[in-house]
Design an enzyme around this catalytic site. Sequence first.
Site, mmCIF file in Angstrom:
data_model
loop_
_atom_site.group_PDB
_atom_site.id
_atom_site.type_symbol
_atom_site.label_atom_id
_atom_site.label_comp_id
_atom_site.label_asym_id
_atom_site.label_seq_id
_atom_site.Cartn_x
_atom_site.Cartn_y
_atom_site.Cartn_z
ATOM 1 C CE LYS A 28 20.441 93.488 34.898
ATOM 2 N NZ LYS A 28 21.865 93.821 35.143
ATOM 3 N NE ARG A 33 25.261 83.949 37.760
ATOM 4 C CZ ARG A 33 25.243 85.266 37.945
ATOM 5 N NH1 ARG A 33 24.498 86.038 37.153
ATOM 6 N NH2 ARG A 33 25.983 85.816 38.896
ATOM 7 N N GLY A 102 27.921 95.297 34.242
ATOM 8 C CA GLY A 102 28.920 94.859 35.200
ATOM 9 C C GLY A 102 28.981 93.345 35.307
ATOM 10 N NE ARG A 130 29.010 98.616 38.353
ATOM 11 C CZ ARG A 130 28.046 97.723 38.207
ATOM 12 N NH1 ARG A 130 27.337 97.692 37.091
ATOM 13 N NH2 ARG A 130 27.776 96.867 39.175
ATOM 14 C CB SER A 175 30.550 90.301 45.455
ATOM 15 O OG SER A 175 30.394 90.508 44.060
ATOM 16 C CD GLN A 177 28.076 91.673 39.143
ATOM 17 O OE1 GLN A 177 29.067 92.395 39.164
ATOM 18 N NE2 GLN A 177 26.919 92.090 38.662
ATOM 19 C CG ASP A 328 20.571 94.380 41.828
ATOM 20 O OD1 ASP A 328 21.537 95.141 42.030
ATOM 21 O OD2 ASP A 328 20.662 93.311 41.196
ATOM 22 N NE ARG A 359 21.503 100.959 41.750
ATOM 23 C CZ ARG A 359 21.540 99.791 41.127
ATOM 24 N NH1 ARG A 359 21.440 98.664 41.813
ATOM 25 N NH2 ARG A 359 21.712 99.736 39.814
ATOM 26 N NE ARG A 403 18.880 96.596 39.378
ATOM 27 C CZ ARG A 403 18.174 95.701 38.703
ATOM 28 N NH1 ARG A 403 16.859 95.821 38.622
ATOM 29 N NH2 ARG A 403 18.774 94.695 38.101
#
Length: 450
Positions: A28, A33, A102, A130, A175, A177, A328, A359, A403
């Site tokens: 993913k 990307r 996200g 989020r 992070s 991201q 994750d 989570r 997940r």
Amino acid sequence: MSSRAHSAKLIARPVDRLAGRVRAPGDKSVSHRALMFGALALGETTVRGLLEAEDVLATAAALRQLGATVTREPAAGLWRIRGFGVGGAREPADVLELGNSGTSARLLSGILASHPFTSFLTGDTSLRRRPMQRVIEPLSLMGARFESRAGGRLPLAVIGTDEMVPVEYRLPVASAQVKSAILLAGLNTAGETTVIEPEATRDHTERLLRHFGAEVREASAEPGGKRITVVGWPELTGRDVTVPGDPSSAAFAVVAAAIRPGSDVTVEGVGINPLRTGLFETLREMGADIAFENAGERSGEPVADIRVRGGRLEGVEVPADRAPRMIDEYPILAAAAACARGPTRLLGLGELRAKESDRLAGVSAGLRANGVAHETGADWLIVHGAGGPPPGGGLVETHLDHRIAMAFLVLGLGARDPVAVDDASPIDTSFPGFASLMNTLGASIGPEAA
């Protein structure tokens, strides 16, 4: 109509063993990307093995609104992107609807921030909860402006500028991201933009940027972190990209086999980027028989077939500094820990509270519903394993978290009694066909009436 429009209850029933060979869906992170960098490149980019899940399709739709041509050739399993080049996006005519993604929201914010127009981002109920503040802060320092709901939450207006200034930004929390959003903004910024991360996070952005022709430099940073610098205004050129299998998706079949003695499962063509293999390292420490076979490389990413033979697992302590390499995978690790002998201590889990759901709270609730003894705190979880099949028999609330749904369905395969999830539809955001793939290995996952 999207499968997210209605809930879909699924139940997993205990099985004796799993066996066979399967191929994990495309990674993913790399899929997002590959599409984005193809849009930022000149010429044509081709992508094979793209994950055709809801999150990635949301990125493709957004890039079309920004002026890229993104098409799919079904017979060849091939995607073609004709890009607009660095700094060449056009103002979108409508709100960019990003569903549950996200990754799309944060990385696209970095691209949009360096363009002189206003864009609006929104998503589903989960995504709108989020936080985006960790992206808003560094991009604001570079010159962009933002308007959001309280707490930096979507819907979000990105008021971009073509006069961005380069920064040297130290991430307060590791992070991938946030790092990627800053680097993407830096592509359309004069000079050099640097991100300093306290711990190394997945580096798909850096690898693919180099593949497309950007100058990206890395150096160590004290104490134990990394400096990543991108040089602005490169001319990215369209490339061929082959997406490896997603290790986060492969994890479900790997753990399902590991917790059922006698199982023998191989997941083919999985990305084994060393910054993504924390789960497999942990499972080996727990005693799992896991081997990487037929190692190779795809578009700068290491890949291998992952073979796992089921057996007995032992509880271990998972250090906090491993979290960025398996952020994750903690829900599925918790399922493995429930079947291990003795306690498994998972540390450094604070980031899980800012995922598709809280989570960590979701994992705790799922364990409780299935009779698994455990303790939890602000950023840690201790699972007291049953030394074999845990009780099971519970109904798990997924809170729109894919997940959580998949992890507890896997737990159901190794429990004494079946485990159900109240809404499995979010699984399509990352792993369409999850149940059918698992069932080809001998799992029993289906509707409650099955």
